[in-house]
Design an enzyme around this catalytic site. Structure first.
Site, PDB file in Angstrom:
ATOM      1  N   LYS A  21     -31.071  18.507  63.821  1.00 50.86           N
ATOM      2  CA  LYS A  21     -30.644  18.261  65.214  1.00 50.86           C
ATOM      3  C   LYS A  21     -30.286  19.570  65.909  1.00 50.86           C
ATOM      4  O   LYS A  21     -30.718  19.817  67.038  1.00 50.86           O
ATOM      5  CB  LYS A  21     -29.414  17.335  65.228  1.00 50.86           C
ATOM      6  N   ASN A  22     -29.479  20.384  65.243  1.00 41.46           N
ATOM      7  CA  ASN A  22     -28.969  21.577  65.918  1.00 41.46           C
ATOM      8  C   ASN A  22     -29.991  22.695  66.019  1.00 41.46           C
ATOM      9  O   ASN A  22     -29.694  23.768  66.535  1.00 41.46           O
ATOM     10  CB  ASN A  22     -27.667  22.043  65.247  1.00 41.46           C
ATOM     11  N   ARG A  92     -23.692  18.113  73.812  1.00 37.58           N
ATOM     12  CA  ARG A  92     -23.219  19.496  73.924  1.00 37.58           C
ATOM     13  C   ARG A  92     -24.395  20.466  74.112  1.00 37.58           C
ATOM     14  O   ARG A  92     -24.297  21.445  74.855  1.00 37.58           O
ATOM     15  CB  ARG A  92     -22.467  19.826  72.636  1.00 37.58           C
ATOM     16  N   ASP A 116     -19.471  15.795  71.114  1.00 36.76           N
ATOM     17  CA  ASP A 116     -18.365  15.261  70.327  1.00 36.76           C
ATOM     18  C   ASP A 116     -17.039  15.749  70.877  1.00 36.76           C
ATOM     19  O   ASP A 116     -16.912  16.886  71.325  1.00 36.76           O
ATOM     20  CB  ASP A 116     -18.479  15.724  68.878  1.00 36.76           C
ATOM     21  N   ASP A 306     -19.228  21.270  60.034  1.00 34.67           N
ATOM     22  CA  ASP A 306     -19.933  19.991  59.979  1.00 34.67           C
ATOM     23  C   ASP A 306     -19.970  19.387  58.567  1.00 34.67           C
ATOM     24  O   ASP A 306     -20.222  18.199  58.404  1.00 34.67           O
ATOM     25  CB  ASP A 306     -21.371  20.146  60.506  1.00 34.67           C
TER      26      ASP A 306
HETATM   27  N1  EPU Z   1     -15.903  28.852  71.366  1.00 35.47           N
HETATM   28  C1  EPU Z   1     -15.178  29.533  72.315  1.00 35.47           C
HETATM   29  N2  EPU Z   1     -15.811  29.983  73.447  1.00 35.47           N
HETATM   30  C2  EPU Z   1     -17.135  29.786  73.641  1.00 35.47           C
HETATM   31  C3  EPU Z   1     -17.893  29.105  72.650  1.00 35.47           C
HETATM   32  C4  EPU Z   1     -17.236  28.654  71.528  1.00 35.47           C
HETATM   33  O1  EPU Z   1     -13.963  29.709  72.179  1.00 35.47           O
HETATM   34  O2  EPU Z   1     -17.643  30.243  74.674  1.00 35.47           O
HETATM   35  C5  EPU Z   1     -15.217  28.347  70.165  1.00 35.47           C
HETATM   36  C6  EPU Z   1     -15.263  26.828  70.142  1.00 35.47           C
HETATM   37  O3  EPU Z   1     -14.232  26.255  70.899  1.00 35.47           O
HETATM   38  C7  EPU Z   1     -15.125  26.550  68.673  1.00 35.47           C
HETATM   39  C8  EPU Z   1     -15.872  27.689  68.022  1.00 35.47           C
HETATM   40  O4  EPU Z   1     -15.935  28.715  69.019  1.00 35.47           O
HETATM   41  O5  EPU Z   1     -13.774  26.605  68.283  1.00 35.47           O
HETATM   42  C9  EPU Z   1     -17.267  27.339  67.542  1.00 35.47           C
HETATM   43  O6  EPU Z   1     -18.102  27.016  68.618  1.00 35.47           O
HETATM   44  P1  EPU Z   1     -19.679  27.300  68.630  1.00 35.47           P
HETATM   45  O7  EPU Z   1     -20.016  27.825  69.973  1.00 35.47           O
HETATM   46  O8  EPU Z   1     -20.039  28.094  67.437  1.00 35.47           O
HETATM   47  O9  EPU Z   1     -20.253  25.825  68.449  1.00 35.47           O
HETATM   48  P2  EPU Z   1     -21.224  25.022  69.375  1.00 35.47           P
HETATM   49  O10 EPU Z   1     -22.419  25.846  69.693  1.00 35.47           O
HETATM   50  O11 EPU Z   1     -20.495  24.387  70.482  1.00 35.47           O
HETATM   51  C10 EPU Z   1     -22.545  24.111  67.313  1.00 35.47           C
HETATM   52  C11 EPU Z   1     -22.994  22.768  66.828  1.00 35.47           C
HETATM   53  C12 EPU Z   1     -21.827  21.989  66.256  1.00 35.47           C
HETATM   54  C13 EPU Z   1     -21.165  22.793  65.157  1.00 35.47           C
HETATM   55  C14 EPU Z   1     -20.782  24.177  65.692  1.00 35.47           C
HETATM   56  C15 EPU Z   1     -20.206  25.090  64.631  1.00 35.47           C
HETATM   57  C16 EPU Z   1     -24.815  22.244  68.287  1.00 35.47           C
HETATM   58  C17 EPU Z   1     -25.339  21.393  69.375  1.00 35.47           C
HETATM   59  N3  EPU Z   1     -23.571  22.017  67.930  1.00 35.47           N
HETATM   60  O12 EPU Z   1     -21.643  23.848  68.376  1.00 35.47           O
HETATM   61  O13 EPU Z   1     -22.402  20.814  65.680  1.00 35.47           O
HETATM   62  O14 EPU Z   1     -20.049  22.113  64.681  1.00 35.47           O
HETATM   63  O15 EPU Z   1     -21.941  24.829  66.250  1.00 35.47           O
HETATM   64  O16 EPU Z   1     -21.107  25.284  63.598  1.00 35.47           O
HETATM   65  O17 EPU Z   1     -25.508  23.090  67.745  1.00 35.47           O
HETATM   66  C18 EPU Z   1     -22.623  18.536  65.172  1.00 35.47           C
HETATM   67  O18 EPU Z   1     -23.813  18.750  64.948  1.00 35.47           O
HETATM   68  O19 EPU Z   1     -22.075  17.453  64.869  1.00 35.47           O
HETATM   69  C19 EPU Z   1     -21.824  19.576  65.804  1.00 35.47           C
HETATM   70  C20 EPU Z   1     -20.680  19.349  66.402  1.00 35.47           C
END
Ligand code: EPU
Length: 417
Positions: A21-22, A92, A116, A306
């Site tokens: 998915k990601n 997201r 989420d 995850d």
């Molecule tokens: N963060 C910030 N500022 C930002 C971006 C992120 O403070 O501008 C913080 C977030 O609040 C969080 C941490 O950094 O505490 C991690 O965020 P990240 O940006 O790495 O995650 P994401 O891109 O929003 C993706 C996956 C998530 C997965 C995370 C961490 C997708 C669509 N989502 O989210 O997957 O948990 O990376 O590996 O790729 C899932 O698949 O169920 C899921 C939630």
């Protein structure tokens, strides 16, 4: 619709890991960068892909599933860089259109992304990186408006290796003037997959797979559509591995890639799970009660956040006490209340969960609070006495390709009702 799980015997046989998915959602977003026809294979059959198709359609990219796991997307060049709330709110990954739209069309108007709910999910790192490249932002509660006459290269250091920020800076930099470097970049296998597709499209990227990416901008006419096979999903692989572990089964998890899950494999081994890498998957077996361990979530190559609900579920039935520490999303322990309805003994203390293993979980009705926690509750249900009914399964359907069918295929007593 609910998922009904009954106490199951040791799982046996073979299960195929689907595409990630990601990864696929991000691969779909970069079709905005260049006109033409893209063919994605190994596409998971999940609701989030359909949502992303709807979002891209609203922008001007059409899509068609030619079969269950193959998706053809067409960018005719007639793109409107405005993403309405109805599409954006559901996932997201909709924020992943920001980089391509800014890079290719010089503007992006995106409602605030959903996904989420495990606490605040800011986009300040995305904004910081893109501003350094010349973009201007107007942010309010409704959404993000970004403009840039012509993005230029910049040296960007992320204070945290955010997956989404790395992806947006990367995809914007592909068409920026000059060289962009990203220090402390995220380097998940899904980001490597994205880089590989971009390179096939004509992008110039070096440092792929490391935390230092260097992108040399190219002209729009140097980019073209491509075909791409989506990388396999390490979180779905881990889900089947944990199901085998708790039921003390023996299953070949086809398509699970040891090199993407090294830390997790080590933790599973410490808990007593036997994992033998083969050329096209992992043989996973367990013939004893699991042993408790302590673990902490970290950016890749650490233990992914995850995976955590799965590991907490395994600790719930292990011998001894283990501590799970969440370093990414402080709010990502809400599902523990649901696990406790099954008889798990868990105490939350800040961003730690102290899990005392119990001999036996007890079946009960529970709700899936998000994708990964929902899947972990299903796995826990396999070793709870009697019947466990998991509601709110639309969360699970967002990210799992036929979880019920695949678990049933290796002997689980499970159905959708
Ligand atoms: N963060 C910030 N500022 C930002 C971006 C992120 O403070 O501008 C913080 C977030 O609040 C969080 C941490 O950094 O505490 C991690 O965020 P990240 O940006 O790495 O995650 P994401 O891109 O929003 C993706 C996956 C998530 C997965 C995370 C961490 C997708 C669509 N989502 O989210 O997957 O948990 O990376 O590996 O790729 C899932 O698949 O169920 C899921 C939630």
């Amino acid at each position: 619709m609910q998922i009904v799980v009954e106490h199951s015997e040791a799982l046996q046989g073979e299960v195929q890991v689907p595409g990630a998915k990601n990864s696929v959602l991000k691969l779909m977003a970069v079709t905005l960068l260049a006109e033409g026809e893209y063919r994605l294979t190994n596409v998971p059959d999940i609701a989030d892909v359909d949502t992303m198709c709807d979002l891209l359609r609203a922008l001007g990219v059409t899509s068609q599933r030619v079969n269950t796991h193959e998706l053809v997307l067409v960018n005719t060049g007639n793109i409107t860089p405005v993403a309405p709330f109805e599409q954006v709110d559901r996932i997201r990954a909709s924020i992943n259109i920001l980089g391509p739209l800014l890079g290719r069309y010089g503007s992006a108007d995106i409602a605030m992304p959903g996904g989420d709910d495990f606490g605040s999910r800011p986009i300040d790192l995305h904004v910081m990186g893109l501003e350094a490249m010349g973009a201007t932002f107007a942010l309010n509660r409704e959404g993000v408006q970004a403009t840039a006459r012509q993005l230029h290269g910049a040296h960007i250091e992320l204070k945290f290796p955010s997956v989404g920020a790395t992806e947006n800076i990367l995809t914007a930099a592909v068409l920026a003037r000059g060289v962009t470097s990203i220090d402390n970049a995220a380097r998940e296998p899904e980001i490597v997959d994205l880089c590989n597709m971009l390179v096939d499209m004509g992008a110039q990227i070096s440092g792929i797979g490391t935390d230092h990416l260097v992108i040399t901008g190219v002209q729009p006419e140097q980019l073209h559509a491509t075909d791409h096979e989506v990388v396999n999903d390490r979180v779905q692989a881990a889900t089947y591995m944990s199901a085998v572990a708790v039921t003390r089964g023996n299953v070949f998890v086809r398509g699970a890639r040891a090199e993407h899950m090294e830390m997790l494999i080590n933790r599973f081994s410490e808990m007593g799970v036997m994992i033998t890498p083969q050329h096209d998957g992992l043989q996973v077996s367990c013939n004893q009660r699991l042993h408790a361990i302590d673990f902490a979530t970290l950016p890749y190559p650490g233990i992914a956040t995850d995976y955590k609900p799965l590991l907490v579920g395994m600790l719930a039935v292990s011998s001894g006490t283990g501590i799970a520490t969440e370093n990414l999303y402080p709010g990502r322990f809400r599902y523990v209340d649901e696990l406790m309805k099954l008889g798990a003994d868990v105490r939350i203390d800040g961003h730690h969960a102290v899990v005392r293993g119990v001999e036996q979980l007890v079946g009960a009705p529970v709700n899936a609070p998000d994708i990964r926690a929902g899947a972990a509750l299903v796995v826990a249900g396999l070793v709870a006495t009697g019947k466990t009914t998991v509601s709110d399964i639309h969360h699970i359907d967002r990210g799992y390709d036929d979880l019920v069918g695949k678990l049933a295929g290796i002997g689980a007593r499970i159905s959708r009702q």
